[in-house]
Design an enzyme around this catalytic site. Structure first.
Site, PDB file in Angstrom:
ATOM      1  N   VAL A 463      22.698   8.036  35.693  1.00 44.90           N
ATOM      2  CA  VAL A 463      22.100   8.805  36.684  1.00 44.90           C
ATOM      3  C   VAL A 463      23.150   9.379  37.477  1.00 44.90           C
ATOM      4  CG1 VAL A 463      20.430   9.488  38.400  1.00 44.90           C
ATOM      5  CG2 VAL A 463      19.863   7.774  36.573  1.00 44.90           C
ATOM      6  N   GLU A 464      23.416  10.908  37.557  1.00 45.84           N
ATOM      7  CA  GLU A 464      24.229  11.577  38.236  1.00 45.84           C
ATOM      8  C   GLU A 464      23.795  11.856  39.639  1.00 45.84           C
ATOM      9  OE1 GLU A 464      25.389  15.365  36.451  1.00 45.84           O
ATOM     10  OE2 GLU A 464      27.706  14.964  36.978  1.00 45.84           O
ATOM     11  N   ILE A 465      24.316  11.320  40.542  1.00 43.14           N
ATOM     12  CA  ILE A 465      23.703  11.649  41.776  1.00 43.14           C
ATOM     13  C   ILE A 465      24.467  12.824  42.392  1.00 43.14           C
ATOM     14  CG2 ILE A 465      23.362  10.667  44.154  1.00 43.14           C
ATOM     15  CD1 ILE A 465      23.050   7.947  43.196  1.00 43.14           C
ATOM     16  N   THR A 501      28.662  16.413  34.483  1.00 42.32           N
ATOM     17  CA  THR A 501      28.531  15.989  33.130  1.00 42.32           C
ATOM     18  C   THR A 501      28.237  17.295  32.412  1.00 42.32           C
ATOM     19  OG1 THR A 501      26.491  15.482  33.766  1.00 42.32           O
ATOM     20  CG2 THR A 501      27.689  13.668  33.645  1.00 42.32           C
TER      21      THR A 501
END
Ligand code: NAI
Length: 716
Positions: A463-465, A501
């Protein structure tokens, strides 16, 4: 205090309890080796008074395996000492194995890697029957090899073929499955029973010997020279190469160690194993993989990118807005970790459809016996499918996954925020819209953050915060806690178009399509992608994403660049995408036609017309494979450096882990930044210059890279 407790009972049974001081788990380090040497000496002295030996552990796990801190530091200059050290350790294990008295492993918890190897060196293995206990030899996943006798004992115990998936894929099993596979001999319901059964075995088997030490031993399933086995082994390297694409030395060395070792006696086999082990340990790929998949991943999980000073939060009730593909997946991931979920869509029907997604995934688990009906019902009961905003009352966190439309996102933000608990967090799963822009609709932008999940959510661990301009550190810390709570890997990035990403991913697919624009054969492009270590070729993944979505994202980026006063520099991929969509009507996989054909029956294959449309035969024949592979890995690594330079990325760990888990960047490299470090920063910069001259400015080394190259430093 010794790492191994030595307790000789009145019953003449010696219990060796491994309990390494100052460590939560037992590992095979210098302290253990010393303790083992002492223990073996004592056993030799006490041999006349012994009826047998039980080996167990005082920790929650039996034994965690090799000491990676130690292994990671071994360099080629130390190969000889290392090899001698490993052979010394194995000689101690072998001394117990051949002492003439029965040795039993009482496996009270997980035994992985070196831990299982200790157990394999015993004459009998009894494991605690607990599904949480894992047994296996996962060294290969870190680019290593089970160097404590695993490649020799396991094949001699269960046969070469049966051992392959454990050795070369790192397959882990619970005790029941291990019993079935013949890796353990008995199960016990409790630790007490474990010891009782171990002692009972010793009483019943006063003289134990390993099968491979008995005269006339035959390898189960056939020795390598047995005609049926020889036939299988003849094709095994080719089959392996098809999977590794030559990027991973570990499985290849494991195969060699096992097969070559099984053609000689055990002790010589063990020496062969150590040779291959040493070669891997000092090699670059193991350094890359251990560095990233062990040290960096652990640093992330330990909160490396989480701001300090904020109390750790446990989330109880989470709302998910939008029960489409992503929302349904997020609801599943959250509910399966014990959190209440309110899944809201525009109609109850839509919301129920989203909930049904969880039901289907859970049913699969039940059918595979990985879950009971009761557990399935518990997870499902945690998901409330609704169309009513009132149901959001009291949520700690709302994750929005409605259509990618800023107007709609603003509307749902304003509807949901008043329902949150005090200090609740609002998160958006947007894939392209800047978080700071979306936060403008929020009454509490400091509590607004991006939580970018990847599809399919149940499989993708990352998960990209995304931290917006006004997001507070407290919100970031708590969002980080949520990601860990649902068992996923958080990376933290600052706001930017495409975040980290998507930005890097875009360079990968565009580079592949640009090659097609140059006239290179599409099959060469796809193969080069996979031979570089990417999980799929750039054209195949473009089809998955859809060419129309790529057009849409480009149009938006162009608009924003121009609105900000910049000029849009077209990428050579753009013309191909436009031609495919606008002239050929091939929009990608979802619409049934893209760079690939998707026949109703049979496998997808490259669209034959690509050749006539784009391929320049002379160019296609003259192309260098290394150039294609380099372009694919370099373009992504360069974009990652730009993300660091611009402050989009905050750490090297996040860069490496994010590139592998979010984009599929070749895992053998240890990630997009580690690829540069291991290539040599200066050499990488030089090669980038070369590529820039040949293929365009997009390969020009960014200032940060040149700086590092000039100062002779690495990215750390
Ligand atoms: P989707 O089209 O499958 O689902 C969107 C859902 O939102 C639909 O069920 C729709 O009925 C619902 N919805 C619309 N208005 C709503 C409202 N007012 N209240 C509640 N629900 C409402 O879309 P998908 O693919 O799930 O994407 C959702 C978001 O996730 C988008 O922002 C997308 O950019 C992002 N995203 C998508 C990824 C992907 O691979 N598809 C990956 C990462 C992020």
């Amino acid at each position: 205090m010794s790492a191994i407790r030595y307790e000789l009972g009145a019953d003449q049974i010696l219990t060796l309890t491994i309990d390494m001081p100052g460590q939560s788990a037992n590992t095979m380090n210098a302290a253990f080796r010393d303790a083992l040497t002492d223990t073996v000496d004592k056993v030799k002295a006490d041999l006349g008074n012994l009826s047998g030996i039980v080996i167990t552990s005082a920790k929650k796990t039996f034994f965690a395996g090799g000491d990676l801190n130690e292994l990671h530091k071994v360099t080629r200059d130390h190969s000889e000492q290392f090899e001698a050290m490993v052979n010394g350790l194995k000689a101690s294990m072998r001394a117990l194995e051949t002492c003439g008295k029965p040795v039993v492993a009482a496996i009270n918890g997980s035994a992985l890697g070196g831990g299982l190897e200790i157990a394999l060196a015993c004459h009998h293995r009894i494991a605690l029957d607990d599904d949480k206990v894992q047994l296996g030899l996962p060294e290969v996943t870190l680019g290593l090899l089970p160097g404590g006798g695993g490649t020799q004992r396991l094949p001699r115990m269960i046969g070469l073929e049966a051992a392959f998936s454990y050795l070369m894929e790192g397959k882990k099993v619970n005790p029941k499955a291990a019993l079935k596979a013949g890796i353990v001999d008995e199960l016990a319901g409790s630790v007490e029973e474990l010891i009782e059964k171990a002692k009972a075995f010793i009483v019943a088997n006063p003289a134990s010997q390993q099968p491979w030490d008995k005269k006339g031993f035959k390898l189960p399933g056939g020795a390598p020279h047995h005609p049926a086995m020889a036939q299988k082994l003849a094709i095994a390297p080719a089959m392996l190469k098809q999977k590794t694409k030559g990027c991973y030395p570990a499985p290849e060395r494991i195969l060699s160690a096992a097969v070559e070792g099984c053609q000689v006696d055990f002790d010589n086999g063990s020496l062969i194993e150590t040779r291959y082990f040493t070669e891997l340990v000092v090699g670059q790929v193991a350094k890359n993989m251990t560095g990233t998949f062990w040290f960096q991943l652990n640093a992330i999980k330990a909160g490396g990118s989480r701001p300090d000073g904020v109390e750790r939060e446990t989330f109880k009730k989470v709302a998910v807005l939008g029960a489409g593909m992503m929302g349904a997946g997020i609801a599943y991931a959250t509910a399966s970790r014990g959190i209440e979920v309110v899944l809201k869509d525009v109609s109850v029907d839509n919301a129920e459809k989203g909930k049904h997604y969880s039901e289907a995934l859970l049913a699969k688990k039940v059918s595979r016996k990985r879950m009971t009906e009761e557990q399935k019902a518990q997870v499902l009961n945690r998901i409330k499918a609704t169309d009513s905003t009132a149901d959001l009352e009291g949520c700690d966190l709302v994750i929005e996954a409605v259509f990618e439309d800023s107007g709609l996102k603003a509307k749902v933000t304003q509807e949901a925020e008043p329902r949150l608990v005090d200090n609740g967090i609002f998160a958006s799963n947007t894939s392209t819209i800047p978080i700071s822009q979306l936060a403008e609709a929020s009454s509490k932008p400091e509590n607004f953050i991006g939580l970018h999940f990847f599809s399919p959510v149940d499989k993708m661990q990352l998960v990209e915060i995304i931290v917006g301009a006004k997001t507070s550190d407290e919100t970031l810390a708590r969002a980080f806690d949520y990601v860990l709570q649902i068992g996923k890997i958080p990376i933290v990035v600052n706001d930017s178009r495409g975040f980290f990403t998507s930005r890097v991913f875009g360079t990968f697919v565009n580079e592949g399509i640009a090659m097609l624009a140059e006239g290179i054969h599409p099959a060469s492009i796809e193969n080069a992608g996979m031979m570089a270590g990417m999980p799929v070729g750039p054209l195949a993944i473009s089809d998955e994403v859809s060419l129309t979505l790529m057009q849409h994202i480009r149009a938006q980026s162009k608009k924003d660049t121009e609105a900000a006063g910049g000029t849009w520099a077209p990428h050579p991929a753009e013309a191909i995408i436009d031609q495919m969509v606008n002239e050929q009507g091939r929009k990608g996989k979802a619409s049934g036609a893209g760079f690939y054909e998707y026949p109703n029956k049979g496998k997808k294959h490259l669209w034959p017309q690509l050749e006539a449309l784009f391929v320049d035969q002379a160019k296609a024949r003259g192309v260098q494979l290394q150039d294609l592979k380099d372009r694919i890995l370099f373009i992504q690594a360069l974009e990652t450096v730009r993300c660091l330079e611009e402050g989009v990325l905050r750490s090297i760990e996040d860069a490496n882990i994010g590139s592998i888990f979010g984009i599929g960047y070749a895992p053998w490299t240890g990630g997009a930044i580690q690829f540069i470090n291991q290539y040599g920063v200066r050499e990488f910069a030089q090669r980038a210059e070369e590529l820039a001259q040949q293929y365009g400015d997009r390969f020009a080394p960014p200032a940060l890279l040149l700086e590092k190259a000039e100062s002779g430093s690495t990215f750390a």
